[in-house]
Write an enzyme that holds these catalytic residues in place. Structure first.
Site, mmCIF file in Angstrom:
data_model
loop_
_atom_site.group_PDB
_atom_site.id
_atom_site.type_symbol
_atom_site.label_atom_id
_atom_site.label_comp_id
_atom_site.label_asym_id
_atom_site.label_seq_id
_atom_site.Cartn_x
_atom_site.Cartn_y
_atom_site.Cartn_z
ATOM 1 C CE LYS A 1 -0.246 -1.882 4.300
ATOM 2 N NZ LYS A 1 -0.946 -2.917 4.999
ATOM 3 C CB ILE B 1 -12.117 -6.486 2.984
ATOM 4 C CG1 ILE B 1 -12.213 -6.803 4.471
ATOM 5 C CG2 ILE B 1 -13.442 -5.959 2.464
ATOM 6 C CD1 ILE B 1 -12.611 -5.599 5.313
ATOM 7 N N GLY C 1 0.203 -9.861 17.990
ATOM 8 C CA GLY C 1 0.677 -9.880 16.604
ATOM 9 C C GLY C 1 -0.154 -9.031 15.651
ATOM 10 C CE LYS D 1 -4.222 -0.722 5.150
ATOM 11 N NZ LYS D 1 -4.426 -1.145 6.548
ATOM 12 N N GLY E 1 -3.143 -10.083 8.498
ATOM 13 C CA GLY E 1 -2.901 -11.470 8.894
ATOM 14 C C GLY E 1 -2.460 -12.258 7.678
#
Ligand SMILES: NC(=O)c1ccc[n+]([C@@H]2O[C@H](COP(=O)([O-])OP(=O)(O)OC[C@H]3O[C@@H](n4cnc5c(N)ncnc54)[C@H](OP(=O)(O)O)[C@@H]3O)[C@@H](O)[C@H]2O)c1
Length: 440
Positions: free
Chosen positions: A108, A139, A190, A208, A306
Site C-alpha cells: 500500500k 476484504i 501480533g 489505503k 494477517g
C-alpha cells in the site's frame, strides 16, 4: 498471445504474507487450479537474509537471495511482490513491468506514493498490475470498486481500515485499558507491527484511503490531500466520556465527493453513535461502507490483515491475472481511472470548511466563572453547545476538573480557533482537545 499451460510465479518476499501465499498454494492447489483453469507453479522465492531460519513452507530448492533470479527469468509469468516499503520494492516492480511481466503486489505504501507512475508504466507495457491485498487485507474492496460497482457513482466511502487502531480503541472501551496498554496487547497478539507508528498515527490508513479514493473518484489522490490525525491522543477518559454520551470512538477513514465537486478526504478518530454500523465493527476487524448513487449503502467487513486473509487476496489476484494470461485478455480493466485522467484535476475541500459536531474536552482548575469564560470563547467563534458535563468536582482541593461539551455543527476552522483561544485561559491545564462526531 501464448496460453501457458501453467501460471508460473516468482515470489519476492517470504515473510508473513509470503509464507501465507506458499501455505495457501500448497493446501489449495487443486481447487485453485480448477478455478483458474491451470495450476500455479512457484518457480522462485526470494528473501533478503540468508541466515534467517525458515520453516518448511519455504522450499529450500526454490529459495534465493537475489531478486534478479526472478526478474531475469523469462519463464516467470507473474511477479508477486510482498517485500513491502518503497525501495527496493519499487525498483523490483518497475523492472518486472518493464520486462513485460504481470505483477501482483500487497504494497500500500508504494501504491499510495507511486501508484500513478507504476500503473502508467504497466499500461504502456500492456501488463496487469493487481493489488487487492494492499487495502484492508482479506476484504475484496478493490475488486468491488473496480468491477462490481463499475457502473455506479460513488457518493462516499467510510471505513475502518487499520485493524491495530480499531483493536486498541476497542480494548480501551471494552476492557477500560489505557492507550499504551491496549497497544502493547495488540503487539503481543501480533496485530500491531514491532513499530506501530504508521498504524496509530493514521499514516497506514491514509495510504489505503488514497488508493480507494483514487479508484472511486478517478482522480489521482496524493497522500498530502488527506487530512490525517492518529488515535494516539485519544485517552481512556475520552473513551469513557464518549460512551456516556452514547458514542464509540472509532478510527475512521472518509472519502466523499461534495456537491461542489471537491473531495473531502480524512483519516482521524471520531465519535460515532453506538448503534451505528461502524461502531459495531470491533477488535481488529476492518470495514468499508460504500455509498453508491445506485446501489445505496453497501458494507464489506472482515479481517484487514494477517497471513492467510492477506495471502488469499494476493492469490485471488494471481488467479485473475492468470485467467487474463490464459485467455490473452491483457489490460482488461483499463487503468485510466486510476491515473486520474477521466476527470478534472482533483480539488480537495479545505479541511477548515468541514462542518460537523464536535466533542470538546478541557481540563481546568476549578475557578468561579470558568464556564462563563469557556462559553465566551465558543460564542466568539459562533460555536454553540448542545450538551455539557463537568467532572471531578469535590475531588482533592485544586485537583483539575474536566469539562466536556458536545457542540452543534460547526466548521472545523472555528473549532481550531476555539482550541487556540481556550489554551490561553489561565485556568486551563494541558491542551484542550476536539474529536469530530461523524456518521458511522
Ligand atoms: N502482514 C500483513 O498482515 C499485511 C496485510 C496487508 C498488506 N501487507 C503488505 O504486504 C507486504 C509484506 O508484508 P509482510 O508482513 O509479509 O512483511 P515481512 O513479514 O516483513 O516480510 C517481508 C519479506 O520481504 C523480504 N525482503 C525484505 N527486503 C528485501 C529485499 N531487499 N530483497 C528481497 N527480499 C526482501 C524479507 O526477507 P527476510 O525473510 O530474509 O527478512 C521478508 O521475507 C507489505 O507491503 C505489507 O504492507 C501485509
Amino acid at each position: 498471445v501464448t496460453s501457458p499451460r501453467r501460471i508460473r510465479i516468482g515470489l519476492l518476499g517470504a515473510g508473513v504474507v509470503g509464507q501465507g501465499i506458499l501455505e495457501l498454494l500448497r493446501d489449495h492447489a487443486g481447487t485453485i487450479a480448477e478455478r483458474l483453469g491451470a495450476p500455479i507453479e512457484v518457480r522462485h522465492v526470494v528473501a533478503r537474509d540468508p541466515n534467517r531460519v525458515r520453516n518448511d513452507l519455504v522450499p529450500k530448492a526454490l529459495l534465493s537471495f537475489d531478486p534478479r533470479v526472478i526478474l531475469d527469468d523469462p519463464e516467470v509469468d507473474v511477479v508477486v511482490e510482498v517485500v513491502g516499503g518503497l525501495e527496493p520494492a519499487g525498483t523490483f516492480l518497475r523492472s518486472a513491468i518493464e520486462g513485460g511481466r504481470q505483477v501482483v503486489t500487497a504494497n500500500k505504501a508504494l501504491l499510495a506514493e507511486r501508484g500513478h507512475e507504476l500503473i502508467t508504466l504497466a499500461e504502456a507495457k500492456r501488463v496487469d498490475l493487481y493489488f487487492e491485498a494492499a487495502v484492508a487485507g482479506g476484504i475484496p474492496i478493490i475488486r468491488v470498486l473496480r468491477e462490481a460497482l463499475a457502473s455506479d457513482r460513488i457518493v462516499a466511502l467510510r471505513g475502518i481500515v487499520n485493524g491495530t487502531s480499531n483493536y486498541v480503541l476497542s480494548r480501551m472501551r471494552d476492557a477500560g485499558l489505557a492507550f499504551p496498554d491496549a497497544l502493547r496487547e495488540a503487539q503481543e497478539l501480533g496485530f500491531a507491527e514491532a513499530d506501530p507508528t504508521l498504524d496509530v498515527s493514521g499514516g497506514d490508513a491514509a495510504h489505503k484511503l488514497a488508493i480507494l479514493a483514487t479508484l472511486a473518484y478517478g482522480a489521482q489522490v496524493h497522500l498530502d490531500d488527506v487530512t490525517v490525525e492518529g488515535i494516539d491522543e485519544v485517552t481512556a477518559t475520552d473513551v469513557v466520556l464518549a460512551r456516556r454520551f452514547g458514542f464509540a470512538i472509532k478510527p475512521l477513514a472518509v472519502a466523499r465527493k461534495l456537491a461542489s465537486g471537491a473531495l473531502d478526504l480524512r483519516v482521524h478518530p471520531a465519535l460515532v453513535e453506538e448503534t451505528s454500523v461502524l461502531a459495531n465493527i470491533s477488535g481488529a476487524l476492518n470495514a468499508v461502507y460504500v455509498e453508491g448513487a445506485m446501489v445505496g449503502p453497501c458494507l464489506l467487513s472482515g479481517l484487514g490483515a494477517g497471513a492467510l486473509p492477506t495471502a488469499m487476496s494476493v492469490v485471488s489476484d494471481i488467479v485473475d491475472v492468470g485467467r487474463n494470461l490464459l485467455t490473452g485478455a491483457r489490460g482488461r480493466v483499463p487503468s485510466r481511472a486510476f491515473r486520474g485522467e477521466s476527470l478534472e484535476p482533483i480539488q480537495v475541500r479545505d479541511p477548515a470548511e468541514h462542518r460537523t459536531r464536535f466533542y470538546l474536552r478541557i481540563q481546568s482548575q476549578d475557578r468561579p466563572g470558568l464556564l462563563g469564560k469557556i462559553a465566551g470563547v465558543l460564542g466568539a467563534f459562533d460555536v454553540s453547545i448542545e450538551q455539557l458535563v463537568q467532572e471531578g468536582r469535590g475531588g482533592a482541593e485544586d485537583a483539575p476538573i474536566t469539562v466536556v461539551m458536545l457542540t452543534h455543527e460547526a466548521p472545523e476552522g472555528a473549532i481550531r480557533g476555539v482550541l487556540r483561544e481556550l489554551a490561553f485561559l489561565p485556568q486551563i491545564v494541558g491542551r484542550p482537545k476536539a474529536i469530530r462526531i461523524e456518521e458511522g
